[in-house]
Enzyme design. Structure first.
Site, PDB file in Angstrom:
ATOM      1  N   HIS A 209     106.454  14.331  99.386  1.00 19.56           N
ATOM      2  CA  HIS A 209     107.355  14.915  98.382  1.00 19.56           C
ATOM      3  C   HIS A 209     108.783  15.126  98.861  1.00 19.56           C
ATOM      4  O   HIS A 209     109.645  15.524  98.104  1.00 19.56           O
ATOM      5  CB  HIS A 209     106.816  16.273  97.923  1.00 19.56           C
ATOM      6  CG  HIS A 209     107.006  17.369  98.944  1.00 19.56           C
ATOM      7  ND1 HIS A 209     106.199  17.516 100.036  1.00 19.56           N
ATOM      8  CD2 HIS A 209     107.936  18.341  99.050  1.00 19.56           C
ATOM      9  CE1 HIS A 209     106.609  18.548 100.768  1.00 19.56           C
ATOM     10  NE2 HIS A 209     107.670  19.069 100.197  1.00 19.56           N
TER      11      HIS A 209
HETATM   12  C1  UD1 Z   1     111.338  22.411  97.654  1.00 24.25           C
HETATM   13  C2  UD1 Z   1     111.984  22.629  99.028  1.00 24.25           C
HETATM   14  C3  UD1 Z   1     111.177  21.879 100.078  1.00 24.25           C
HETATM   15  C4  UD1 Z   1     109.723  22.274 100.029  1.00 24.25           C
HETATM   16  C5  UD1 Z   1     109.172  22.112  98.623  1.00 24.25           C
HETATM   17  C6  UD1 Z   1     107.778  22.670  98.572  1.00 24.25           C
HETATM   18  C7  UD1 Z   1     114.423  22.897  98.996  1.00 24.25           C
HETATM   19  C8  UD1 Z   1     115.712  22.253  99.303  1.00 24.25           C
HETATM   20  N1  UD1 Z   1     113.341  22.100  99.059  1.00 24.25           N
HETATM   21  O1  UD1 Z   1     111.438  21.018  97.359  1.00 24.25           O
HETATM   22  O2  UD1 Z   1     111.694  22.187 101.358  1.00 24.25           O
HETATM   23  O3  UD1 Z   1     109.015  21.439 100.900  1.00 24.25           O
HETATM   24  O4  UD1 Z   1     109.989  22.843  97.692  1.00 24.25           O
HETATM   25  O5  UD1 Z   1     107.009  22.103  97.579  1.00 24.25           O
HETATM   26  O6  UD1 Z   1     114.378  24.059  98.709  1.00 24.25           O
HETATM   27  N2  UD1 Z   1     109.807  20.506  89.616  1.00 24.25           N
HETATM   28  C9  UD1 Z   1     108.874  20.720  88.610  1.00 24.25           C
HETATM   29  N3  UD1 Z   1     108.271  21.942  88.541  1.00 24.25           N
HETATM   30  C10 UD1 Z   1     108.554  22.952  89.382  1.00 24.25           C
HETATM   31  C11 UD1 Z   1     109.515  22.743  90.386  1.00 24.25           C
HETATM   32  C12 UD1 Z   1     110.116  21.508  90.493  1.00 24.25           C
HETATM   33  O7  UD1 Z   1     108.586  19.832  87.801  1.00 24.25           O
HETATM   34  O8  UD1 Z   1     107.969  24.029  89.266  1.00 24.25           O
HETATM   35  C13 UD1 Z   1     110.433  19.176  89.748  1.00 24.25           C
HETATM   36  C14 UD1 Z   1     111.803  19.075  89.083  1.00 24.25           C
HETATM   37  O9  UD1 Z   1     111.935  17.795  88.582  1.00 24.25           O
HETATM   38  C15 UD1 Z   1     112.746  19.250  90.274  1.00 24.25           C
HETATM   39  C16 UD1 Z   1     111.986  18.627  91.424  1.00 24.25           C
HETATM   40  O10 UD1 Z   1     110.612  18.905  91.148  1.00 24.25           O
HETATM   41  O11 UD1 Z   1     113.971  18.640  90.051  1.00 24.25           O
HETATM   42  C17 UD1 Z   1     112.347  19.189  92.779  1.00 24.25           C
HETATM   43  O12 UD1 Z   1     112.205  20.608  92.825  1.00 24.25           O
HETATM   44  P1  UD1 Z   1     113.025  21.501  93.886  1.00 24.25           P
HETATM   45  O13 UD1 Z   1     112.557  22.896  93.850  1.00 24.25           O
HETATM   46  O14 UD1 Z   1     114.481  21.274  93.729  1.00 24.25           O
HETATM   47  O15 UD1 Z   1     112.671  20.866  95.280  1.00 24.25           O
HETATM   48  P2  UD1 Z   1     111.254  20.477  95.896  1.00 24.25           P
HETATM   49  O16 UD1 Z   1     111.217  19.002  96.042  1.00 24.25           O
HETATM   50  O17 UD1 Z   1     110.162  21.155  95.174  1.00 24.25           O
HETATM   51  N1  UDP Z   2      99.300  22.519  98.820  1.00 22.51           N
HETATM   52  C1  UDP Z   2      98.516  22.850  97.706  1.00 22.51           C
HETATM   53  N2  UDP Z   2      98.282  21.878  96.760  1.00 22.51           N
HETATM   54  C2  UDP Z   2      98.754  20.610  96.881  1.00 22.51           C
HETATM   55  C3  UDP Z   2      99.541  20.288  98.020  1.00 22.51           C
HETATM   56  C4  UDP Z   2      99.795  21.264  98.965  1.00 22.51           C
HETATM   57  O1  UDP Z   2      98.059  23.968  97.569  1.00 22.51           O
HETATM   58  O2  UDP Z   2      98.498  19.779  96.003  1.00 22.51           O
HETATM   59  C5  UDP Z   2      99.591  23.567  99.818  1.00 22.51           C
HETATM   60  C6  UDP Z   2      99.140  23.267 101.215  1.00 22.51           C
HETATM   61  O3  UDP Z   2      97.853  23.804 101.448  1.00 22.51           O
HETATM   62  C7  UDP Z   2     100.199  23.935 102.089  1.00 22.51           C
HETATM   63  C8  UDP Z   2     101.425  24.008 101.206  1.00 22.51           C
HETATM   64  O4  UDP Z   2     100.995  23.684  99.889  1.00 22.51           O
HETATM   65  O5  UDP Z   2      99.824  25.254 102.431  1.00 22.51           O
HETATM   66  C9  UDP Z   2     102.482  23.037 101.640  1.00 22.51           C
HETATM   67  O6  UDP Z   2     103.533  23.044 100.726  1.00 22.51           O
HETATM   68  P1  UDP Z   2     104.505  21.816 100.495  1.00 22.51           P
HETATM   69  O7  UDP Z   2     103.927  20.588 101.093  1.00 22.51           O
HETATM   70  O8  UDP Z   2     104.849  21.814  99.059  1.00 22.51           O
HETATM   71  O9  UDP Z   2     105.822  22.293 101.265  1.00 22.51           O
HETATM   72  P2  UDP Z   2     106.307  22.204 102.788  1.00 22.51           P
HETATM   73  O10 UDP Z   2     105.269  22.845 103.635  1.00 22.51           O
HETATM   74  O11 UDP Z   2     106.535  20.774 103.107  1.00 22.51           O
HETATM   75  O12 UDP Z   2     107.585  22.957 102.762  1.00 22.51           O
END
Ligand code: UD1
Ligand code: UDP
Length: 365
Positions: A209
């Site tokens: 992601h």
């Molecule tokens: C964010 C964090 C990343 C973390 C991840 C965990 C930053 C810069 N990045 O990335 O470090 O690993 O969360 O999962 O803070 N969206 C939805 N529903 C939601 C949220 C997001 O559909 O509830 C979609 C939207 O299209 C959005 C995209 O996901 O534009 C990205 O969401 P965003 O919160 O900006 O960053 P993540 O990729 O989730």
């Molecule tokens: N996770 C979850 N469901 C999923 C994928 C990940 O519950 O479909 C959990 C996983 O167990 C871990 C956390 O989400 O604890 C990791 O989050 P993510 O990969 O979104 O963010 P990152 O750790 O890279 O910031």
């Protein structure tokens, strides 16, 4: 009698909810006066609410509903909203976790109001400043008065950046606490194996992601080609719960990987269950690199660097990058790896350790 310490927990994304859960439960147990301030960075049920429900967490007192947007817009909105809440509530200390935009906004808003900041999961570095997370964690660390480092390695990094010794506390990572507490409960989700037609130890689990991987068409295509190749050569089913960012890009770039089962993002317990029974994990997630290490499931990281070098050192994880042939080669290598490495992330008591340190500093009975 409640402790005279008021804490604001600032969170906004899936990993922050999970990694804060042991601290929140400990605050509840000790009747600490705390409240949750949710930025609203994650808002879909499958990335947000489901974790509050499964981890039995109290709802947020405030939700800023900032939603998605560019880094500046999202972080800016958070700063404005967080400042307002902190001025109203005047907590003794603000806690932030990890490296998201919410982490940075929370730390910055608090330090500017002269409210002490505690950073949970301090001292991680990938040394890749093109990643938004690296900027966030670096700045959050240097805004913080109390830095809760998960390992000795993180402590050394902070010392090397001039952070004074008395502000750093090596506590372990709260992800261990969360995993130990929930792994047994995850057994209740066993039927997911049947529903997906999977057998224990006979499938690979994937999460991808990261912005730098999925927002770049060529790079995302290469990763998916790599997964197809792994499926063709090694003949294990591959299951990929797709984060909404990746789902959006897959549609936009018209990418349709074959031999990779795409499913909705999973709830925490179902994900833990799959992770614990996977033969191999392929991921670009920070939390998943840690969990697979703790669970003794070999991991191939689809990146060129990691801020979790402990996993490389103990041998639970290798860096593969995004080239398909290298992904295959590393997957083969990790399949042969003996699963006997130690867990470098602590004993599962990080949450209570952090709370005890906070009480020593701010709590007067
Ligand atoms: C964010 C964090 C990343 C973390 C991840 C965990 C930053 C810069 N990045 O990335 O470090 O690993 O969360 O999962 O803070 N969206 C939805 N529903 C939601 C949220 C997001 O559909 O509830 C979609 C939207 O299209 C959005 C995209 O996901 O534009 C990205 O969401 P965003 O919160 O900006 O960053 P993540 O990729 O989730
Ligand atoms: N996770 C979850 N469901 C999923 C994928 C990940 O519950 O479909 C959990 C996983 O167990 C871990 C956390 O989400 O604890 C990791 O989050 P993510 O990969 O979104 O963010 P990152 O750790 O890279 O910031």
């Amino acid at each position: 009698m409640p402790l005279r310490m008021k804490v604001s927990i600032i969170l906004g994304t899936r990993p922050e909810i999970i990694k804060f859960s042991p601290i929140i439960c400990e605050f509840e147990r000790l009747d600490v006066d705390f409240f949750i301030l949710h930025s609203g960075q994650h808002y879909s049920y499958s990335l947000d609410r489901v974790f509050f429900e499964q981890l039995c967490l109290p709802g947020a007192r405030y939700n800023l509903d900032v939603g998605s947007g560019s880094h500046g817009l999202q972080t800016g909105r958070m700063l404005i909203g967080i400042e307002e809440v902190l001025k109203r509530e005047s907590p003794d200390v603000v806690l932030v976790q990890g490296d998201t935009n919410t982490t940075l906004a929370g730390a910055l808003a608090a330090v500017k109001l002269h409210i002490p900041v505690g950073h949970v999961e301090a001292g991680l570095r990938s040394y890749d400043r093109s990643m938004p997370e690296e900027i966030n964690r670096l700045l959050a660390d240097h805004c913080s008065e109390m830095l809760f480092a998960p390992t000795e390695n993180s402590r050394r990094i902070l010392l090397g950046e001039g952070v004074s010794e008395d502000r750093i506390f090596v506590t372990g990572n709260t992800i261990v606490d969360a995993l130990y507490r929930n792994l047994k409960l995850a057994e209740d989700k066993r039927d997911i194996l049947k529903r997906l037609g999977l057998k224990e130890q006979r499938f690979f689990l994937v999460t991808v992601h990261r912005q730098e991987n999925v927002d770049d068409k060529e790079r995302f295509s290469k990763i998916l080609d790599g997964l197809e190749l792994v499926n063709r050569e090694l003949r294990y089913p591959i299951i990929y719960p797709v984060h909404p960012r990746a789902e959006k890009r897959m549609r936009e770039f018209n990418l349709k990987p074959e031999g990779v089962e795409l499913i909705e993002p999973l709830d925490y317990l179902s994900f833990l269950l799959l992770e614990s029974y996977a033969r191999l994990v392929l991921t670009d997630s920070g939390g998943v690199q840690e969990e697979s290490c703790i669970l003794r499931v070999p991991c191939v990281t689809l990146r060129y660097n990691t801020e979790r070098p402990e996993t490389l050192e103990v041998g639970s994880n290798v860096l593969a990058g995004v080239e398909p042939d290298v992904i295959l080669e590393k997957a083969k290598f990790m399949l042969n790896r003996k699963r006997d490495w130690p867990n470098p992330f602590g004993d599962g008591k990080a949450g209570s350790r952090i709370v005890r340190i906070l009480i020593e500093k701010f709590g007067t009975k």
